[in-house]
Scaffold this motif. Structure first.
Motif, PDB file in Angstrom:
ATOM      1  N   ALA A 191      -1.462  -7.098  -6.507  1.00 60.47           N
ATOM      2  CA  ALA A 191      -1.347  -5.634  -6.434  1.00 60.47           C
ATOM      3  C   ALA A 191       0.013  -5.162  -6.955  1.00 60.47           C
ATOM      4  O   ALA A 191       0.101  -4.100  -7.594  1.00 60.47           O
ATOM      5  CB  ALA A 191      -1.550  -5.176  -4.988  1.00 60.47           C
ATOM      6  N   LEU A 218       0.685  -2.788 -10.101  1.00 61.89           N
ATOM      7  CA  LEU A 218       1.514  -1.601  -9.947  1.00 61.89           C
ATOM      8  C   LEU A 218       2.554  -1.490 -11.058  1.00 61.89           C
ATOM      9  O   LEU A 218       2.833  -0.394 -11.565  1.00 61.89           O
ATOM     10  CB  LEU A 218       2.204  -1.640  -8.578  1.00 61.89           C
ATOM     11  CG  LEU A 218       3.063  -0.418  -8.206  1.00 61.89           C
ATOM     12  CD1 LEU A 218       2.208   0.840  -8.179  1.00 61.89           C
ATOM     13  CD2 LEU A 218       3.745  -0.631  -6.864  1.00 61.89           C
ATOM     14  N   TRP A 226       1.906   1.870  -3.534  1.00 61.87           N
ATOM     15  CA  TRP A 226       0.825   2.476  -4.305  1.00 61.87           C
ATOM     16  C   TRP A 226       0.644   3.943  -3.932  1.00 61.87           C
ATOM     17  O   TRP A 226       0.387   4.786  -4.802  1.00 61.87           O
ATOM     18  CB  TRP A 226      -0.471   1.705  -4.080  1.00 61.87           C
ATOM     19  CG  TRP A 226      -0.665   0.585  -5.049  1.00 61.87           C
ATOM     20  CD1 TRP A 226      -0.450  -0.743  -4.834  1.00 61.87           C
ATOM     21  CD2 TRP A 226      -1.106   0.693  -6.409  1.00 61.87           C
ATOM     22  NE1 TRP A 226      -0.730  -1.470  -5.955  1.00 61.87           N
ATOM     23  CE2 TRP A 226      -1.149  -0.609  -6.949  1.00 61.87           C
ATOM     24  CE3 TRP A 226      -1.466   1.758  -7.208  1.00 61.87           C
ATOM     25  CZ2 TRP A 226      -1.523  -0.865  -8.252  1.00 61.87           C
ATOM     26  CZ3 TRP A 226      -1.849   1.521  -8.517  1.00 61.87           C
ATOM     27  CH2 TRP A 226      -1.880   0.219  -9.030  1.00 61.87           C
ATOM     28  N   SER A 254       3.271   5.909  -5.543  1.00 66.06           N
ATOM     29  CA  SER A 254       3.003   5.960  -6.984  1.00 66.06           C
ATOM     30  C   SER A 254       1.961   7.026  -7.309  1.00 66.06           C
ATOM     31  O   SER A 254       2.112   7.785  -8.285  1.00 66.06           O
ATOM     32  CB  SER A 254       2.523   4.590  -7.468  1.00 66.06           C
ATOM     33  OG  SER A 254       3.520   3.605  -7.265  1.00 66.06           O
ATOM     34  N   LYS A 303       0.831  -1.213   0.000  1.00 61.08           N
ATOM     35  CA  LYS A 303       0.000   0.000   0.000  1.00 61.08           C
ATOM     36  C   LYS A 303       0.863   1.259   0.000  1.00 61.08           C
ATOM     37  O   LYS A 303       0.506   2.268  -0.631  1.00 61.08           O
ATOM     38  CB  LYS A 303      -0.926  -0.017   1.217  1.00 61.08           C
ATOM     39  CG  LYS A 303      -2.098  -0.961   1.074  1.00 61.08           C
ATOM     40  CD  LYS A 303      -3.095  -0.804   2.190  1.00 61.08           C
ATOM     41  CE  LYS A 303      -2.620  -1.478   3.453  1.00 61.08           C
ATOM     42  NZ  LYS A 303      -3.685  -1.495   4.493  1.00 61.08           N
TER      43      LYS A 303
END
Length: 296
Positions: free
Chosen positions: A277, A281, A31, A34, A28
């Motif tokens: 995930a 990504l 992300w 990002s 997380k």
């Protein structure tokens, strides 16, 4: 007024337990970084797509609207105001149009490139909308929304202990350079846990002012400033007392140094959803560098 509910900053949503809660905090965090870096030098469509992705993630995760409506409302209001102001703001480029081919090329001239999309110039009213101003407005408004909203979703679905454990795992190589990683993460944990206490103290003091029904107009500016200065001093005193109580509680429980009292806040383990995930990504950044670049 309830600051603890109207300002979901640094607050963790314990129920319901969504799939975002179950993701590894390191994934997380990747992300989140990002979403913070992807808008840099990106096209307008990519910036708008980030806003749509954040909203879609919130809906798919099943985060209750009660936890997001206050933050979402303020963000939409601020973002809309920034977008409106940015659209009509001067772009510092004095270009009205640009021909696609030179006039003396001996060929038929193509339609001019319309740089100015809308213009009003009547007397005292001077308004102009250009492609540059639209792009700047989209960049500013989407950036504010992305930065605040992505951080809010991250804090809502990640416990402070998970955040600090993930950071400690990622910062572990820095120990060889004698950087106090454990002390830094412990300080971050206490800071995240202290935010609700600060909001609670502010809320209690403001309520105490409202219950006294003070006539601010009769007091005047000078006396009103004295009252708020007193309230600020009381707030600082209460926060220092809370910090002292936390420090005493930690000492009683044996929190002296990381070497003598090491606490495992959270067990880090990557699952199937985490690997999925990570793959998404990688696809996200591939799309960013291939189709999300700035178009000039």
């Amino acid at each position: 007024m309830d600051l603890l509910r109207s300002l979901p900053i640094g607050l963790y949503l314990e129920q319901p337990l969504t799939w975002l809660h179950r993701l590894d905090p390191r994934v997380k965090l990747g992300w989140l970084v990002s979403f913070l870096l992807a808008p840099i030098l990106a096209s307008a469509m990519w910036k708008l797509s980030l806003v749509g992705m954040l909203v879609a993630i919130s809906i798919l995760a099943g985060i209750p609207w009660r936890a997001l409506k206050q933050q979402m409302g303020w963000l939409l209001l601020v973002g809309g105001a920034i977008l409106l102001v940015g659209v009509f703001a001067p772009d510092a480029i004095s270009v009205s149009h640009q021909l696609r081919s030179p006039a003396d090329a001996g060929v038929e001239i193509a339609q001019p490139y319309q740089y100015v999309l809308f213009k009003i110039d009547t007397g005292a009213l001077h308004l102009k909308i250009t492609k540059k101003s639209i792009d700047s407005a989209i960049y500013a408004s989407s950036l504010v929304f992305t930065l605040v909203y992505s951080t809010t979703v991250y804090l809502l679905t990640t416990a402070p202990e998970e955040i600090t454990t993930g950071l400690e795992s990622l910062m572990a190589p820095l120990r060889r350079y004698h950087i106090p990683v454990t002390e830094i993460t412990l300080t971050l944990t206490l800071a995240l846990r202290f935010i609700p206490l600060v909001l609670e103290e502010i809320q209690n003091l403001v309520r105490s002012i409202y219950t006294r029904a003070i006539d601010w107009q009769e007091l005047g500016l000078k006396n009103s400033a004295k009252i708020w200065l007193t309230v600020s001093e009381k707030l600082l005193e209460n926060l220092l007392n809370r910090a002292e109580q936390i420090a005493i509680a930690m000492q009683v429980r044996g929190f002296t140094t990381p070497n003598t009292h090491l606490v495992q806040w959270h067990q880090l383990k990557l699952g199937k959803t985490d690997f999925l995930a990570i793959v998404i990504l990688v696809v996200f950044w591939t799309a960013r560098f291939t189709i999300g670049g700035q178009f000039i």
